[in-house]
Scaffold this active site. Structure first.
Site, PDB file in Angstrom:
ATOM      1  N   SER A 189       0.848  -1.191   0.000  1.00  0.00           N
ATOM      2  CA  SER A 189       0.000   0.000   0.000  1.00  0.00           C
ATOM      3  C   SER A 189       0.886   1.244   0.000  1.00  0.00           C
ATOM      4  O   SER A 189       1.829   1.341   0.789  1.00  0.00           O
ATOM      5  CB  SER A 189      -0.898   0.024   1.236  1.00  0.00           C
ATOM      6  OG  SER A 189      -1.442   1.324   1.370  1.00  0.00           O
ATOM      7  N   ASN A 205       0.003   4.095   1.034  1.00  0.00           N
ATOM      8  CA  ASN A 205      -0.522   5.086   1.974  1.00  0.00           C
ATOM      9  C   ASN A 205      -0.060   4.915   3.416  1.00  0.00           C
ATOM     10  O   ASN A 205      -0.535   5.596   4.309  1.00  0.00           O
ATOM     11  CB  ASN A 205      -2.052   5.087   1.910  1.00  0.00           C
ATOM     12  CG  ASN A 205      -2.530   5.380   0.502  1.00  0.00           C
ATOM     13  OD1 ASN A 205      -2.052   6.317  -0.129  1.00  0.00           O
ATOM     14  ND2 ASN A 205      -3.437   4.552  -0.010  1.00  0.00           N
TER      15      ASN A 205
END
Ligand SMILES: Cc1cc2nc3c(=O)[nH]c(=O)nc-3n(C[C@H](O)[C@H](O)[C@H](O)COP(=O)(O)O)c2cc1C
Length: 338
Positions: free
Chosen positions: A181, A183
């Site tokens: 990911s 993020n």
């Protein structure tokens, strides 16, 4: 058809709120057998071919990607839409709020989404409680996508992943190790040579302590360079990983055109379709097919799904396609695969 009519209305609502509302409806349906039967009647396709992969039998080739039901509140409702597998999560050991809102953006011009959620989830204890309530587990495969808490340094990441395996081993059909990911600051570094071997060895050793052997799949980023990808694949082959999930969202924004194109986060949907299919092909060729692949990235139609299967994937998953085409996409894809 009905979704197409309602889509302009749904798209007037903030994306995260629209998503929360859909999940609430599906969570409610999950608890009412009559509703579940109704959903199944509308959405399920009679033409589903079971797929064998990672030692499991999937009822069909299509699954729901991670991030849609992060807390495992609507699994049965989602399975009633026809998915053969549902991947819950990403779950972290401790609850966390994720990044500040607003953090999901639609890019309708190119049927894409940018998100910078940052793993908001209720944490292992509460999600375990949610998943233990699921009935009819034999009808679908349940994947548990696991990640590290934001504040856990990469050197200690293995502790988060192994603690999550301890929590969910009895419930999971497979684990997806999310190290891709964009993020969570620094998470994707875990895909690099310096960390990957140590991290995965610790996770495999831990998994092997349990009598029930749950397959471990690694979810990769589409933004790895050729060299980074081959380095990572060498390690996955050496460690005999059970599977690969390709891919997470991309931080490459070069093909985006809509007003939201400069939002920070990972993009998904149509701009990822070709890039993802080519990565699946590369992985399959490099690994000589020894590690089964779940393809996820820009499946917007049956044709996209078929191309990924033809490129070497065993199974496919969808997320953004659902936002643009609605739940009938599941039946549409499953009815049109070879
Ligand atoms: C809003 C949103 C949240 C997501 N959250 C997660 C997540 O928590 N864990 C994960 O592994 N992938 C997550 N993803 C990535 C998807 O699982 C998938 O890999 C990616 O979106 C590409 O597939 P798609 O083009 O069909 O959306 C998320 C995607 C979106 C759009």
């Amino acid at each position: 058809m009905i979704y197409k009519l309602f889509r302009p209305l749904i798209f007037k609502i903030d994306p995260e709120e629209a998503h929360a509302l859909t999940l609430k409806i599906l969570a409610f349906s999950s608890r009412i057998p009559l509703f579940l039967r109704f959903l199944k009647k509308i959405f399920q396709t009679p033409r589903s071919k079971p797929i064998r992969a990672f030692g499991l039998t999937f009822p069909n080739a299509l699954g729901l990607a991670a991030g849609y039901d992060k807390n495992g509140i609507a699994v049965q409702g989602l399975a009633a839409l026809g998915f053969g597998h549902i991947e819950v999560g990403t779950i972290t050991p401790l609850p966390q709020l994720g990044n500040p809102k607003k953090r999901i953006f639609r890019l309708p011009g190119e049927k894409a989404i940018i998100n910078r959620m940052g793993f908001p989830n209720l944490g292992a204890e509460k999600i375990l409680n949610n998943l233990e309530k699921i009935k009819n587990r034999s009808e679908f495969i349940l994947g548990i996508n696991i990640g590290k808490n934001k504040d856990t340094p990469n050197e200690d990441a293995h502790k988060d992943y192994t603690s999550l395996i301890s929590h969910f081993n009895h419930l999971a059909d497979y684990f997806a190790i999310n190290i891709s990911s964009p993020n969570t600051l620094g998470l994707r570094e875990l895909q690099g040579k310096a960390h990957l071997n140590t991290l995965l060895t610790a996770i495999i050793d831990h998994r092997d302590n349990f009598e029930k052997r749950v397959p471990l799949l690694v979810k990769l980023s589409p933004d790895l360079t050729e060299l980074e990808l081959s380095d990572a694949l060498d390690i996955l082959i050496k460690l005999k990983m059970d599977g690969i999930i390709a891919t997470n969202t991309t931080i490459d924004k070069s093909s985006l055109i809509s007003a939201n194109k400069n939002e920070t986060g990972g993009s998904s949907g149509m701009p990822l379709t070709k890039k993802n299919t080519e990565m699946v092909r590369k992985i399959d060729q490099y690994t000589k097919g020894v590690i089964p692949i779940i393809a996820v990235g820009g499946v917007m139609s049956a044709k996209d799904a078929q191309e990924k299967l033809d490129a070497g994937a065993k199974l496919v998953q969808v997320y953004t396609g659902l936002i643009y085409s609605g739940p009938s996409l599941v039946k549409n894809i499953l009815s049109n695969l070879n």
